[in-house]
Design a protein around this motif. Structure first.
Motif, PDB file in Angstrom:
ATOM      1  N   LEU A  38       0.854  -1.370  -0.072  1.00  0.00           N
ATOM      2  CA  LEU A  38      -0.081   0.071  -0.218  1.00  0.00           C
ATOM      3  C   LEU A  38       0.816   1.066   0.056  1.00  0.00           C
ATOM      4  O   LEU A  38       0.622   2.214  -0.712  1.00  0.00           O
ATOM      5  N   SER A  39       2.070   1.211   0.777  1.00  0.00           N
ATOM      6  CA  SER A  39       2.699   2.308   0.644  1.00  0.00           C
ATOM      7  C   SER A  39       3.485   2.832  -0.605  1.00  0.00           C
ATOM      8  O   SER A  39       3.734   3.660  -1.095  1.00  0.00           O
ATOM      9  N   GLY A  40       3.711   1.681  -1.255  1.00  0.00           N
ATOM     10  CA  GLY A  40       4.446   1.642  -2.525  1.00  0.00           C
ATOM     11  C   GLY A  40       3.460   2.308  -3.621  1.00  0.00           C
ATOM     12  O   GLY A  40       3.548   2.996  -4.395  1.00  0.00           O
ATOM     13  N   TYR A  41       2.003   1.634  -3.494  1.00  0.00           N
ATOM     14  CA  TYR A  41       0.950   2.259  -4.303  1.00  0.00           C
ATOM     15  C   TYR A  41       0.829   3.734  -4.109  1.00  0.00           C
ATOM     16  O   TYR A  41       0.492   4.315  -5.118  1.00  0.00           O
ATOM     17  N   LEU A  42       0.951   4.295  -3.013  1.00  0.00           N
ATOM     18  CA  LEU A  42       0.754   5.713  -2.721  1.00  0.00           C
ATOM     19  C   LEU A  42       1.877   6.346  -3.437  1.00  0.00           C
ATOM     20  O   LEU A  42       1.494   7.696  -3.812  1.00  0.00           O
ATOM     21  N   ILE A  43       2.718   6.052  -3.197  1.00  0.00           N
ATOM     22  CA  ILE A  43       4.087   6.724  -3.765  1.00  0.00           C
ATOM     23  C   ILE A  43       4.048   6.596  -5.207  1.00  0.00           C
ATOM     24  O   ILE A  43       4.273   7.565  -5.750  1.00  0.00           O
ATOM     25  N   LEU A  44       3.675   5.479  -5.813  1.00  0.00           N
ATOM     26  CA  LEU A  44       3.421   5.451  -7.220  1.00  0.00           C
ATOM     27  C   LEU A  44       2.294   6.575  -7.695  1.00  0.00           C
ATOM     28  O   LEU A  44       2.404   6.990  -8.737  1.00  0.00           O
ATOM     29  N   ALA A  45       1.148   6.500  -7.144  1.00  0.00           N
ATOM     30  CA  ALA A  45       0.061   7.427  -7.384  1.00  0.00           C
ATOM     31  C   ALA A  45       0.519   9.024  -7.348  1.00  0.00           C
ATOM     32  O   ALA A  45       0.330   9.692  -8.394  1.00  0.00           O
ATOM     33  N   GLN A  50       2.281  13.402 -10.658  1.00  0.00           N
ATOM     34  CA  GLN A  50       3.335  14.375 -11.035  1.00  0.00           C
ATOM     35  C   GLN A  50       3.926  14.325 -12.407  1.00  0.00           C
ATOM     36  O   GLN A  50       4.212  15.168 -13.103  1.00  0.00           O
ATOM     37  N   GLY A  51       4.139  12.912 -12.896  1.00  0.00           N
ATOM     38  CA  GLY A  51       5.035  12.527 -13.754  1.00  0.00           C
ATOM     39  C   GLY A  51       4.389  11.770 -15.025  1.00  0.00           C
ATOM     40  O   GLY A  51       4.961  11.758 -16.197  1.00  0.00           O
TER      41      GLY A  51
END
Length: 159
Positions: A38-45, A50-51
């Motif tokens: 979940l933490s990874g998907y939040l960073i990815l989102a 942004q990118g």
């Protein structure tokens, strides 16, 4: 809780005071707490926001290599942590073939998103047992879960 998901099945049996049926104790899997991906998907989102297209591809969010352990190690650890005579038995019935060793390559997430697992397997299992004990005791699970998220989110030096 999901059916035929090992850790939910283990915890369900332990809470019910039954031995856990294990069909493949030597299978090695990439274990992690649900907060890790979940933490990874939040960073990815955030990166996608942004990118955009630069991040619209497949990603793996999994544990470090040392947290790939055999099923027997997991059930032994959870049983020991729970106490109260928790145990497991080998399910000798015929089952479909399963891969012996599963692993996720998370090097791209680590390199491009600066994402890394925060909890080692022992911490993840402790949090799982704590959550299930709280649930069994009738505690406020929203509050309990938010507290676990807060602990997970603390800078590593403070945990």
């Amino acid at each position: 809780m999901g059916e035929d998901r090992l850790i939910p099945d283990i915890m369900r049996a332990i809470v019910q005071g039954k031995p856990v049926n294990i069909r493949n104790p030597h299978a090695i899997r990439p274990w992690q707490h649900v907060l890790e991906p979940l933490s990874g998907y939040l960073i990815l989102a955030q990166k996608l926001y942004q990118g955009g297209a630069a991040y619209s591809e497949s990603w793996n969010f999994g544990p470090n290599d040392e947290d790939a352990k055999p099923v027997s190690w997991i059930v032994d650890s959870l049983s020991k942590s729970w106490g109260e005579g928790a145990s497991w038995v080998l399910d000798g019935r015929d089952h479909p073939h399963e891969a012996h060793y599963l692993k996720l390559d998370c090097s791209k997430a680590k390199a491009r998103l600066a994402w890394h697992p925060r909890w080692h397997l022992e911490e993840a299992l402790e949090a799982i047992v704590d959550w299930h004990r709280a649930h069994q005791a009738g505690q406020n699970m929203l509050e309990n879960t938010l507290q676990q998220i807060a602990i997970y989110s603390l800078p590593k030096a403070l945990t």
